[in-house]
Design a protein around this motif. Structure first.
Motif, PDB file in Angstrom:
ATOM      1  N   THR A 155     -12.857   4.602 -39.383  1.00  0.00           N
ATOM      2  CA  THR A 155     -14.150   4.498 -40.063  1.00  0.00           C
ATOM      3  C   THR A 155     -15.126   5.560 -39.577  1.00  0.00           C
ATOM      4  N   LYS A 156     -16.253   5.587 -40.225  1.00  0.00           N
ATOM      5  CA  LYS A 156     -17.415   6.406 -39.834  1.00  0.00           C
ATOM      6  C   LYS A 156     -17.090   7.890 -39.772  1.00  0.00           C
TER       7      LYS A 156
ATOM      8  N   LYS B 152     -15.409  -4.500 -47.709  1.00  0.00           N
ATOM      9  CA  LYS B 152     -15.078  -3.474 -48.714  1.00  0.00           C
ATOM     10  C   LYS B 152     -13.695  -3.725 -49.303  1.00  0.00           C
TER      11      LYS B 152
ATOM     12  N   GLU C 115     -21.119   3.398 -45.935  1.00  0.00           N
ATOM     13  CA  GLU C 115     -21.327   1.955 -45.868  1.00  0.00           C
ATOM     14  C   GLU C 115     -21.124   1.244 -47.196  1.00  0.00           C
TER      15      GLU C 115
ATOM     16  N   ARG D 202     -19.653 -14.221 -31.765  1.00  0.00           N
ATOM     17  CA  ARG D 202     -21.019 -13.842 -32.116  1.00  0.00           C
ATOM     18  C   ARG D 202     -21.389 -14.551 -33.416  1.00  0.00           C
TER      19      ARG D 202
ATOM     20  N   GLY E  37     -12.850   5.240 -43.649  1.00  0.00           N
ATOM     21  CA  GLY E  37     -14.208   4.812 -44.002  1.00  0.00           C
ATOM     22  C   GLY E  37     -15.135   6.010 -43.941  1.00  0.00           C
ATOM     23  N   VAL E  38     -15.819   6.261 -45.060  1.00  0.00           N
ATOM     24  CA  VAL E  38     -16.695   7.438 -45.111  1.00  0.00           C
ATOM     25  C   VAL E  38     -18.113   7.056 -45.524  1.00  0.00           C
TER      26      VAL E  38
ATOM     27  N   ASN F 191     -15.551  -4.180 -30.767  1.00  0.00           N
ATOM     28  CA  ASN F 191     -16.828  -4.438 -31.428  1.00  0.00           C
ATOM     29  C   ASN F 191     -17.473  -3.155 -31.918  1.00  0.00           C
TER      30      ASN F 191
ATOM     31  N   ASP G  42     -17.856   9.832 -42.042  1.00  0.00           N
ATOM     32  CA  ASP G  42     -19.100  10.472 -42.457  1.00  0.00           C
ATOM     33  C   ASP G  42     -19.966  10.498 -41.198  1.00  0.00           C
TER      34      ASP G  42
ATOM     35  N   GLN H 274     -22.396 -12.367 -41.021  1.00  0.00           N
ATOM     36  CA  GLN H 274     -22.161 -11.080 -41.690  1.00  0.00           C
ATOM     37  C   GLN H 274     -20.987 -11.206 -42.672  1.00  0.00           C
TER      38      GLN H 274
ATOM     39  N   GLY I 200     -16.221  -1.360 -36.982  1.00  0.00           N
ATOM     40  CA  GLY I 200     -16.366  -1.444 -38.437  1.00  0.00           C
ATOM     41  C   GLY I 200     -15.445  -2.471 -39.080  1.00  0.00           C
ATOM     42  N   LYS I 201     -14.939  -3.417 -38.285  1.00  0.00           N
ATOM     43  CA  LYS I 201     -14.007  -4.421 -38.812  1.00  0.00           C
ATOM     44  C   LYS I 201     -14.598  -5.216 -39.974  1.00  0.00           C
ATOM     45  N   THR I 202     -15.739  -5.839 -39.718  1.00  0.00           N
ATOM     46  CA  THR I 202     -16.286  -6.751 -40.720  1.00  0.00           C
ATOM     47  C   THR I 202     -16.668  -5.996 -41.996  1.00  0.00           C
ATOM     48  N   THR I 203     -17.246  -4.833 -41.827  1.00  0.00           N
ATOM     49  CA  THR I 203     -17.614  -4.012 -42.984  1.00  0.00           C
ATOM     50  C   THR I 203     -16.363  -3.613 -43.776  1.00  0.00           C
TER      51      THR I 203
HETATM   52  N1  LIG Z   1     -21.589   5.451 -41.749  1.00  0.00           N
HETATM   53  C1  LIG Z   1     -20.639   4.491 -41.695  1.00  0.00           C
HETATM   54  N2  LIG Z   1     -20.945   3.319 -41.093  1.00  0.00           N
HETATM   55  C2  LIG Z   1     -19.989   2.377 -41.031  1.00  0.00           C
HETATM   56  C3  LIG Z   1     -18.685   2.589 -41.579  1.00  0.00           C
HETATM   57  N3  LIG Z   1     -17.962   1.463 -41.335  1.00  0.00           N
HETATM   58  C4  LIG Z   1     -18.777   0.606 -40.690  1.00  0.00           C
HETATM   59  N4  LIG Z   1     -20.008   1.144 -40.505  1.00  0.00           N
HETATM   60  C5  LIG Z   1     -21.177   0.563 -39.800  1.00  0.00           C
HETATM   61  O1  LIG Z   1     -20.835   0.310 -38.456  1.00  0.00           O
HETATM   62  C6  LIG Z   1     -21.553  -0.805 -37.945  1.00  0.00           C
HETATM   63  C7  LIG Z   1     -20.607  -1.780 -37.278  1.00  0.00           C
HETATM   64  O2  LIG Z   1     -19.752  -2.336 -38.277  1.00  0.00           O
HETATM   65  P1  LIG Z   1     -19.154  -3.793 -38.198  1.00  0.00           P
HETATM   66  O3  LIG Z   1     -18.348  -3.960 -39.430  1.00  0.00           O
HETATM   67  O4  LIG Z   1     -20.203  -4.801 -37.925  1.00  0.00           O
HETATM   68  O5  LIG Z   1     -18.206  -3.645 -36.917  1.00  0.00           O
HETATM   69  P2  LIG Z   1     -17.344  -4.768 -36.173  1.00  0.00           P
HETATM   70  O6  LIG Z   1     -18.126  -5.149 -34.946  1.00  0.00           O
HETATM   71  O7  LIG Z   1     -16.059  -4.100 -35.819  1.00  0.00           O
HETATM   72  O8  LIG Z   1     -17.154  -5.902 -37.119  1.00  0.00           O
HETATM   73  C8  LIG Z   1     -22.298  -1.389 -39.137  1.00  0.00           C
HETATM   74  O9  LIG Z   1     -23.628  -0.955 -39.093  1.00  0.00           O
HETATM   75  C9  LIG Z   1     -21.580  -0.797 -40.338  1.00  0.00           C
HETATM   76  O10 LIG Z   1     -22.407  -0.690 -41.470  1.00  0.00           O
HETATM   77  C10 LIG Z   1     -18.396   3.858 -42.190  1.00  0.00           C
HETATM   78  O11 LIG Z   1     -17.293   4.166 -42.658  1.00  0.00           O
HETATM   79  N5  LIG Z   1     -19.423   4.770 -42.207  1.00  0.00           N
END
Ligand SMILES: Nc1nc2c(ncn2[C@@H]2O[C@H](COP(=O)(O)OP(=O)(O)O)[C@@H](O)[C@H]2O)c(=O)[nH]1
Ligand SMILES: [Mg+2]
Length: 325
Positions: free
Chosen positions: A276-277, A142, A305, A163, A302-303, A132, A279, A169, A135-138
């Motif tokens: 991801t993340k 993309k 949102e 959830r 992932g760099v 969790n 950045d 989402q 960043g899966k769903t995001t």
């Molecule tokens: N800064 C940044 N935020 C990210 C990136 N990928 C995901 N997020 C953020 O991480 C949070 C969790 O992402 P989500 O996709 O809900 O994760 P999940 O629980 O694995 O589905 C969200 O607020 C996203 O916007 C990224 O590459 N960079």
């Protein structure tokens, strides 16, 4: 006065650079904090030194470890560099910089293998896994958008049924991009949602089905069992599915990302990774540790949102973003 000159400078920078291009280009800007570790600490230190001696190499070694590159990858890099130094191929700071760039790129090249979607699978099924918040769903949103822009028809399966917010989402991403999302109420059986989605995608001649999954159940074994069940059930409709089991890792979690990838790989036989993340973290060096430890293609990074912030991973581009410019 200082304040005004700062504001003016900021304005000039913006004028010089159209905002759209600013997001598309410049991986180095996106990787700013990790770049701080590499370019400012590691590289400036190398270039600032006068001669290459054992002490300098030891210091370089600890700087690599501190940059989250990990012990194994650091050892590999240092072994090659020490050899080159002893053969006198590397005898000044500039040659050391070049050698470092080459050795770091070589580690990443072993995992550089972009995702290719053949025409033959109908649909091509991507099963997205990971804890969790990784960043899966995001990432799915993309990726769906990018595939659609590339001319593929895409469907999403809301397999994170634990959830309610996760289903919503995904639906939001789907609506925004005009991509159908198959879901059942929260609490539904994940495997059944994804099975339905594959059936529907087949019937509708969809090119790519991307399935979201849960990232936490009551126990780790529970989660892995559920994911294995998803795989099994997909196999009933198409014995080659899923075609890509893709793990999403939060690069900001450093060594945790590596151990997550290891345990998911053991249970699920991963085909690809997304980090991801990258950045907003200084721990981007973890990409080297992951590449050294796991022989799993790193498909995307992932760099940020925005849609364009999911980028195909390229080894040299990544190293250059950290070391040059
Ligand atoms: N800064 C940044 N935020 C990210 C990136 N990928 C995901 N997020 C953020 O991480 C949070 C969790 O992402 P989500 O996709 O809900 O994760 P999940 O629980 O694995 O589905 C969200 O607020 C996203 O916007 C990224 O590459 N960079
Ligand atoms: Mg999610």
């Amino acid at each position: 006065m200082g304040l005004f000159s700062f504001l003016k400078k900021k304005k000039d920078d913006q004028a010089a650079q159209p905002p759209e291009q600013a997001t598309e280009q410049q991986l180095d800007k996106k990787l700013d904090r990790t770049r701080g570790r590499f370019k400012e600490n590691l590289l400036n230190f190398v270039l600032g030194s006068k001669k290459i001696d054992a002490e300098l190499l030891e210091e370089l070694e600890s700087q690599l470890i501190m940059a989250d590159v990990g012990v194994a990858a650091t050892e590999r890099v240092m072994e090659s560099i020490r050899k080159r130094v002893s053969r006198a191929e590397v005898d000044d700071p500039e040659a050391l910089r070049k050698a470092l760039r080459e050795e770091l790129a070589a580690i990443l090249q072993t995992v550089e293998a972009p995702l290719e979607i053949p025409d033959s699978n109908q649909p091509f099924v991507i099963l997205v896994v990971g804890v969790n918040g990784s960043g899966k769903t995001t990432t799915i949103g993309k990726l769906a958008r990018q595939l659609k822009q590339g001319g593929q028809s895409v469907m999403l399966a809301a397999g994170d049924t634990f959830r309610a917010a996760a289903v919503e989402q995904l639906q939001t991403w789907g609506e925004r991009n005009d991509v159908p999302v198959i879901s059942q109420g929260s609490g539904a059986d994940s495997a059944s949602v994804i099975f339905d989605a594959l059936q529907s995608a087949k019937a509708r001649g969809i090119d790519v089905l991307i399935a979201d999954t849960a990232g936490r159940l009551h126990t780790q074994d529970g989660l892995m069992d559920e994911l294995k069940k998803v795989k099994r059930v997909l196999g009933k409709l198409d014995e080659t599915a899923p075609h890509e089991t893709l793990i999403v890792l939060d690069g900001g979690t450093g060594q945790n990302a590596l151990s997550q990838a290891e345990s998911f790989h053991q249970a699920m036989q991963l085909d690809g990774m997304v980090v991801t993340k990258l950045d907003g973290t200084a721990k981007g060096g973890i990409v080297f540790a992951i590449a050294e430890k796991l022989e799993i293609p790193l498909r995307f990074i992932g760099v940020g949102e925005k849609v364009e912030d999911l980028r195909v991973f390229e080894a040299e581009e990544f190293v250059d973003a950290l070391l040059t410019g």
